[in-house]
Design a protein around this motif. Sequence first.
Motif, PDB file in Angstrom:
ATOM      1  N   PRO A 146      78.361 -35.929  21.766  1.00 48.31           N
ATOM      2  CA  PRO A 146      78.991 -37.100  21.136  1.00 48.31           C
ATOM      3  C   PRO A 146      79.443 -36.859  19.701  1.00 48.31           C
ATOM      4  CG  PRO A 146      76.875 -37.688  22.136  1.00 48.31           C
ATOM      5  CD  PRO A 146      76.995 -36.207  22.209  1.00 48.31           C
ATOM      6  N   GLY A 147      78.801 -35.928  19.008  1.00 46.62           N
ATOM      7  CA  GLY A 147      79.163 -35.681  17.614  1.00 46.62           C
ATOM      8  C   GLY A 147      80.295 -34.704  17.433  1.00 46.62           C
ATOM      9  N   GLY A 148      80.801 -34.132  18.525  1.00 42.53           N
ATOM     10  CA  GLY A 148      81.876 -33.159  18.445  1.00 42.53           C
ATOM     11  C   GLY A 148      83.197 -33.722  18.955  1.00 42.53           C
ATOM     12  N   LYS A 149      84.192 -32.839  19.024  1.00 40.04           N
ATOM     13  CA  LYS A 149      85.519 -33.273  19.465  1.00 40.04           C
ATOM     14  C   LYS A 149      86.235 -32.122  20.152  1.00 40.04           C
ATOM     15  CE  LYS A 149      88.808 -36.311  19.786  1.00 40.04           C
ATOM     16  NZ  LYS A 149      88.617 -37.566  20.543  1.00 40.04           N
ATOM     17  N   VAL A 150      86.866 -32.421  21.293  1.00 39.56           N
ATOM     18  CA  VAL A 150      87.692 -31.452  22.004  1.00 39.56           C
ATOM     19  C   VAL A 150      89.114 -31.982  22.048  1.00 39.56           C
ATOM     20  CG1 VAL A 150      88.128 -30.267  24.196  1.00 39.56           C
ATOM     21  CG2 VAL A 150      85.770 -30.631  23.420  1.00 39.56           C
ATOM     22  N   VAL A 151      90.057 -31.142  21.637  1.00 39.31           N
ATOM     23  CA  VAL A 151      91.484 -31.461  21.691  1.00 39.31           C
ATOM     24  C   VAL A 151      92.146 -30.425  22.586  1.00 39.31           C
ATOM     25  CG1 VAL A 151      93.614 -31.760  20.383  1.00 39.31           C
ATOM     26  CG2 VAL A 151      91.419 -32.410  19.356  1.00 39.31           C
ATOM     27  N   SER A 152      92.877 -30.894  23.596  1.00 41.15           N
ATOM     28  CA  SER A 152      93.536 -29.993  24.549  1.00 41.15           C
ATOM     29  C   SER A 152      95.034 -30.249  24.519  1.00 41.15           C
ATOM     30  CB  SER A 152      92.992 -30.226  25.966  1.00 41.15           C
ATOM     31  OG  SER A 152      93.533 -29.303  26.880  1.00 41.15           O
ATOM     32  N   ILE A 153      95.826 -29.173  24.424  1.00 37.42           N
ATOM     33  CA  ILE A 153      97.276 -29.310  24.290  1.00 37.42           C
ATOM     34  C   ILE A 153      97.991 -28.455  25.321  1.00 37.42           C
ATOM     35  CG2 ILE A 153      97.372 -27.500  22.507  1.00 37.42           C
ATOM     36  CD1 ILE A 153      99.667 -29.119  21.206  1.00 37.42           C
ATOM     37  N   ASP A 154      99.070 -28.998  25.883  1.00 41.00           N
ATOM     38  CA  ASP A 154      99.874 -28.269  26.860  1.00 41.00           C
ATOM     39  C   ASP A 154     101.318 -28.723  26.724  1.00 41.00           C
ATOM     40  OD1 ASP A 154      98.974 -26.652  29.691  1.00 41.00           O
ATOM     41  OD2 ASP A 154     101.011 -27.435  29.618  1.00 41.00           O
ATOM     42  N   ILE A 155     102.233 -27.816  27.001  1.00 40.04           N
ATOM     43  CA  ILE A 155     103.658 -28.117  26.819  1.00 40.04           C
ATOM     44  C   ILE A 155     104.250 -28.891  27.993  1.00 40.04           C
ATOM     45  CG2 ILE A 155     104.608 -26.029  27.904  1.00 40.04           C
ATOM     46  CD1 ILE A 155     106.506 -25.835  25.429  1.00 40.04           C
ATOM     47  N   GLU A 156     103.560 -28.893  29.147  1.00 40.93           N
ATOM     48  CA  GLU A 156     104.073 -29.530  30.353  1.00 40.93           C
ATOM     49  C   GLU A 156     103.539 -30.958  30.485  1.00 40.93           C
ATOM     50  OE1 GLU A 156     106.279 -28.523  32.492  1.00 40.93           O
ATOM     51  OE2 GLU A 156     106.567 -26.503  31.662  1.00 40.93           O
ATOM     52  N   PRO A 157     104.417 -31.977  30.450  1.00 42.69           N
ATOM     53  CA  PRO A 157     103.948 -33.374  30.564  1.00 42.69           C
ATOM     54  C   PRO A 157     103.203 -33.655  31.865  1.00 42.69           C
ATOM     55  CG  PRO A 157     106.227 -33.293  29.794  1.00 42.69           C
ATOM     56  CD  PRO A 157     105.871 -31.901  30.212  1.00 42.69           C
ATOM     57  N   ASP A 158     103.639 -33.075  32.970  1.00 40.55           N
ATOM     58  CA  ASP A 158     102.948 -33.305  34.240  1.00 40.55           C
ATOM     59  C   ASP A 158     101.523 -32.765  34.198  1.00 40.55           C
ATOM     60  OD1 ASP A 158     105.228 -34.466  35.185  1.00 40.55           O
ATOM     61  OD2 ASP A 158     105.847 -32.773  36.437  1.00 40.55           O
ATOM     62  N   VAL A 159     101.346 -31.644  33.511  1.00 41.98           N
ATOM     63  CA  VAL A 159     100.021 -31.040  33.407  1.00 41.98           C
ATOM     64  C   VAL A 159      99.100 -31.918  32.563  1.00 41.98           C
ATOM     65  CG1 VAL A 159      98.733 -29.062  32.495  1.00 41.98           C
ATOM     66  CG2 VAL A 159     100.854 -28.694  33.772  1.00 41.98           C
ATOM     67  N   THR A 160      99.580 -32.362  31.404  1.00 37.68           N
ATOM     68  CA  THR A 160      98.725 -33.183  30.531  1.00 37.68           C
ATOM     69  C   THR A 160      98.433 -34.539  31.165  1.00 37.68           C
ATOM     70  OG1 THR A 160     100.705 -33.900  29.307  1.00 37.68           O
ATOM     71  CG2 THR A 160      99.456 -32.049  28.407  1.00 37.68           C
ATOM     72  N   ALA A 161      99.405 -35.096  31.886  1.00 39.90           N
ATOM     73  CA  ALA A 161      99.172 -36.392  32.536  1.00 39.90           C
ATOM     74  C   ALA A 161      98.066 -36.284  33.575  1.00 39.90           C
ATOM     75  CB  ALA A 161     100.460 -36.895  33.174  1.00 39.90           C
ATOM     76  N   ALA A 162      98.114 -35.220  34.388  1.00 41.38           N
ATOM     77  CA  ALA A 162      97.084 -35.037  35.411  1.00 41.38           C
ATOM     78  C   ALA A 162      95.731 -34.756  34.772  1.00 41.38           C
ATOM     79  CB  ALA A 162      97.482 -33.899  36.349  1.00 41.38           C
TER      80      ALA A 162
END
Length: 405
Positions: A115-131
């Motif tokens: 709970p005290g941390g943070k994960v940020v995930s990035i991808d160039i494909e909108p379909d990938v990030t949406a799923a």
Amino acid sequence: MMNDTTPTRTPDDLRAALVTQLAETGAIRTEPVRTAFATVPRHRFLPAHPPQEAYTNKYVVTHHTAGGEAISSISQPSVVAMQLEQLDVRPGMRVLEIGAGTGYNAALMDELVGPGGKVVSIDIEPDVTAAAQVHLLDTGHDRVDVITGDGADGASDQGPFDRIIATTGVWDIPPAWWDQLAPGGRMVIPLRWRALTRSLTLEQVDDRLIAREVRLCGFIPMQGQDGEKAFPLAEGVTVHFDQDTPVDEALARALDTSRTEAWSGVRITGETPLEGVWMQMACTEPGTGRMVTKPPALGTDLVKPAIPPLNPILVNKGSLAYLSVRKISEEEPRLELGAIGHGPEGHHLAERICEQVRRWDSNRDGDPNVTVYRKSELPQVSEGTVIEKDSSVLVVSMSSGNEDG
């Protein structure tokens, strides 16, 4: 006919069996990673696949281009575990992931940071990030931020990050990743040089990144990085090499020239792994690349690679040589390593491969030393091979397998 009374294995049973397998093989080495794997339901990130497939130690391609090229996948569980062990994520850390995939890896890291941390995930494909976003919300990992954008830019508004991980093949380290890594932080990236890829555990030390661990891996390449060039030689035969390798149009006709052979005297069994030969070449020979052989050339006399369909090769202008192997005699069960060359310098290149084979044979337990600098901050280097990329510079060499550390 007897009725099948074998009880159906639930997803929980399958997940527990996979965790046991990964621990027994050494992919999982620490209790936090084991707990994360035991907690996150991988099958929920592959809703179109049966649970039995989700808990098999295999990767699954999830997104393709219109032409059928794979652009996103859920990685093999053993590779996921390997990278997480390399990354050494701890509670309270901030982590940036390049390549969202299905969201499964981000969920595992969310468990690790707590709970005290943070994960940020990035991808160039909108379909990938949406799923990925749907899967993460569905499994209760709503703390993860999923961003659609160019991974090379990172997420400057949410940094700095204690850890940066790339789950896509990387040819260069973008400046933004350097800028967004916290002092003393760690990157784990599948970095490609001289046409091979290794997952590097990179720790920031002063003005450089030093590889503490180098592990065999394979990933779908990151979009937008084109420092590696492809050159077709014949139908079913293509060579790949870094942009600084000198080639000319005569290379396209190299296989039409007479074949020359050189043999190293080094003998191996059919089960001997040869990745070390390739690494020896990649840390020493600037013209090292890879030859990809597919049908209709695969299995013909056109080329005789030691490791079909992916084989190390040396290229220089209009000449090439590649690693090969031959049977010595009917009485000798072992094989001899050597090289086959084509073009004006073909025999010279083949002899150079043989020399690298002999060096590998005398130091089969050697590991690569890899140090990465920003291109603008490269100091005077007295040892090692210098490999320049667009934004960074690698200095690589081979260590003795007898060295401590």
